[in-house]
Scaffold this active site. Structure first.
Site, PDB file in Angstrom:
ATOM      1  N   LYS A 176      -9.662  18.719   9.587  1.00 10.65           N
ATOM      2  CA  LYS A 176      -8.534  19.650   9.682  1.00 10.65           C
ATOM      3  C   LYS A 176      -8.945  21.098   9.502  1.00 10.65           C
ATOM      4  O   LYS A 176      -8.324  21.998  10.054  1.00 10.65           O
ATOM      5  CB  LYS A 176      -7.477  19.267   8.649  1.00 10.65           C
ATOM      6  N   GLU A 207      -2.465  24.719   2.001  1.00  9.70           N
ATOM      7  CA  GLU A 207      -1.676  25.242   3.094  1.00  9.70           C
ATOM      8  C   GLU A 207      -0.289  25.588   2.569  1.00  9.70           C
ATOM      9  O   GLU A 207       0.269  24.847   1.770  1.00  9.70           O
ATOM     10  CB  GLU A 207      -1.563  24.148   4.140  1.00  9.70           C
ATOM     11  N   ARG A 239      -6.243  10.746  19.125  1.00 16.53           N
ATOM     12  CA  ARG A 239      -6.042   9.331  19.426  1.00 16.53           C
ATOM     13  C   ARG A 239      -4.646   9.126  20.000  1.00 16.53           C
ATOM     14  O   ARG A 239      -3.864  10.065  20.081  1.00 16.53           O
ATOM     15  CB  ARG A 239      -6.169   8.521  18.140  1.00 16.53           C
TER      16      ARG A 239
END
Lengths: 487, 133
Positions: free
Chosen positions: A118, A202, A293
């Site tokens: 990430k 975050e 994916r």
């Protein structure tokens, strides 16, 4: 172009069934690589060949790279589909497949490595001029240093495992005092789940929608987007209900976000199916992460666009072109997916395990059911307790909601408790009907367990089943042993 | 699973039912109910002084990830005493009573089955004067 002859499926449950069917329709033989616990499942029955690769515990089977590769080679497979979860976003695994001469149905190991992490994904997003969320994505794991960064980012904030997903290793911290406890827990879950305790911080948006864009690339720089899905209905950061399109975006916003997602995928010459996730707050999009994916909720995109993403994945893995042109992708109507979980909505959502005594889906026009278990199979505690995905399509959103409510009423699962009552309550909630729900929706309205309806056992059912009941019996339902034990 | 048409209060209902041991699971009007005969004695889950629920039991099978107390500790109501991981999620299990930890049969990393005793807590008996406050 090299046609796949025999495809290994390194997954289980409904997604394994989904892949097996798509491959079989394309004339590809299928080999299911399964654990000892999964012999009694639908995928086992549907696959052309089955190979047991290890014990029930995922670490010995579905997460065991060597065992999976060995099984695929033993079966003579020339390609491997990882499904979602398990090893699907593991770059080392994708690389091991390549080295073993197996075509990995997914992006390149390099893409997975760059986008799956990430922190590096966020840096790439910045380079690709994709708007990102304020936060800290450095290397430091020292708690005092991270606290300093946390203060700079501002509270509330999220602690995320850099290799995480599906809600694991993810903590919300409301205020500074809670920071260390949450950090320790997140690092522990990250270490246990991904063998890497690295986390990043975050800013947490209190009222944001989760909007994600399906993208698809050919690995040579050509990318299309397949519009957005909304997945704001989440609990413990796991999605429960997904839909396409989003209820409230304007056409301009939908095209804007589609183009932004496309830009990111094109920037890395992405191959195959991927999803770019965004938060949508105050009319602006912020990149969250990219899932390299197929997604659980890919079905709603398929329903509104009339496409088959799994077949497209197989085509591109064979070296073929993307089967659609951007201008041909025009969404029509509205699709909703509900994840049907084996859990007890009256007892804090505790997973419910055991044999499925009865299972029945109410088929009809615009109703689709993806499942990996049949009557007589067993929900075990080894894996995710999802029983099925219920998907509906109708001409507009209100009708799709109406249809889903009926489907929930008519879906029968006996033997394990399910979240059907919760799904129904969500679909009937005013915020959901209006389409204004945010990722706070579940936490705001559905924290407490639902109240179990009081009913007495109708003697008519007893007599139809030839069961003797007394008057006291008629009132006696299952006790609630876990009420109060959960917070 | 059996499909039945039964008359309940004058209305015809479509019912799906299945038996499991003494229990009957049935689906009617969109809801699933579980019925068990009264004669079946419920398992006594606790021997604590104040009745059921003093001890912390495993609500599902799973792996113990953290033990936050030790034998002899005094715990408060709502205090997280043990953590377990099941179905990809971490669960924090809390004490239901104030009391002294008496026994912790599991260690970190061990697998517990549903209903296993995880932390045995002897409730603190309050002195009469204290109880009045």
């Amino acid at each position: 172009m090299k046609k796949i002859q025999r495809l290994a499926i390194a997954n289980r449950g409904e997604v394994a069934v989904r892949i097996i069917r798509a491959a079989q329709e394309m004339g590809i033989e299928t080999v299911l690589l399964h654990s000892e616990a999964d012999a009694k499942t639908l995928a086992f029955r549907e696959a052309d060949q089955c190979i047991c690769i290890g014990a029930a515990d995922s670490k010995s089977s579905y997460l065991n790279i060597a065992a999976v590769i060995e099984g695929a080679k033993a079966a003579g497979a020339d390609a491997l589909h990882p499904g979602f979860g398990f090893l699907s976003e593991n770059a080392d695994f994708a690389e091991a497949c390549e080295n073993a001469g197996l075509e990995f149905v997914g992006p390149t190991p390099q893409s997975i490595r760059k986008l799956g992490d990430k922190i590096s994904a966020k840096l790439i997003a910045k380079q690709a001029q994709v708007p990102t969320i304020p936060g800290y994505e450095g290397d430091d794991s020292d708690k005092e240093a991270l606290l300093k960064e946390a203060k700079r980012t501002g509270f509330p904030l999220l602690i995320k495992a850099s290799g995480g997903g599906g809600g694991r290793g993810l903590k919300i911290v409301q205020k500074e005092e809670e920071f260390f406890e949450a950090l320790e827990s997140a690092q522990r879950e990250a270490e246990a789940g991904f063998g890497n305790s690295r986390v990043f911080l975050e800013r947490y948006f209190e009222d944001a929608k989760h909007i994600e864009v399906q993208v698809f690339g050919d690995g040579k720089g050509h990318v299309v987007h397949l519009f957005e899905r909304e997945c704001s209905v989440q609990r413990r950061h796991q999605k429960i209900i997904e839909e396409a399109p989003s209820a409230l975006l304007t056409m301009e916003q939908r095209l804007e976000i589609g183009e932004i997602a496309k830009r990111l995928a094109a920037f890395v010459s992405y191959r195959g199916a991927g999803t770019v996730e965004f938060l949508f707050s105050g009319g602006r999009f912020y990149f969250m992460e990219m899932n390299t994916r197929l997604q659980v909720e890919h079905t709603v995109t398929e329903m509104v666009l009339g496409v088959d993403l799994v077949k497209a994945q197989l085509l591109v893995a064979q070296g073929g072109a993307i089967p659609w042109l951007q201008q041909d992708l025009i969404p029509r109507g509205h699709a909703i997916e509900c994840r049907l979980y084996a859990e007890d909505p009256y007892r804090g959502g505790v997973p419910s395990t055991g044999p499925i005594l009865g299972l029945r889906f109410p088929h009809g026009h615009g109703r689709r059911f993806e499942y990996g278990m049949e009557e007589g199979d067993e929900i075990t505690s080894y894996y995710d307790p999802m029983i099925a995905k219920l998907i509906v399509w109708d001409e507009n959103r209100p009708r799709a909601i109406q249809k889903m409510l009926k489907v929930l009423d008519q879906t029968v699962v006996l033997g394990v408790r399910t979240n059907i009552p919760l799904l129904r309550a969500i679909l009937e909630h005013n915020d959901f009907i209006e389409g204004s729900m945010t990722t706070q929706f579940m936490g705001r309205y559905f924290v407490d367990s639902l109240k179990e309806p009081e009913v007495s056992f109708p003697k008519e059912i007893a007599s139809a089943l030839s069961v003797e009941i007394t008057k006291a019996d008629a009132q006696n339902f299952e006790p609630n042993p876990w009420l109060g034990a959960w917070s | 699973m059996k499909e039945l048409k039964v008359q309940v209060n004058g209305l015809t209902k479509r019912v799906f039912a299945a038996k499991s041991g003494e229990k009957i699971w049935y689906h009617m009007d969109g809801d699933v109910h579980v019925w068990a005969p009264v004669s079946r004695k419920k398992k006594n889950r606790s021997s604590g002084a104040t009745g059921a629920g003093d001890d912390v039991m495993a609500p599902m099978p799973g792996k113990i990830t953290k033990v936050l107390v030790k034998v002899g500790d005094v715990v408060e109501i709502g205090q997280v005493v043990i953590c377990m991981e099941a179905m990809k999620m971490e669960y924090n299990l809390k004490a239901n009573v104030k009391g002294k930890v008496y026994k912790i049969p599991f260690a970190v990393g061990e697998q517990a089955m549903q209903d296993d005793l995880l932390v045995k807590i002897e409730p603190v008996v309050l002195a009469p004067a204290e109880e009045k406050k």
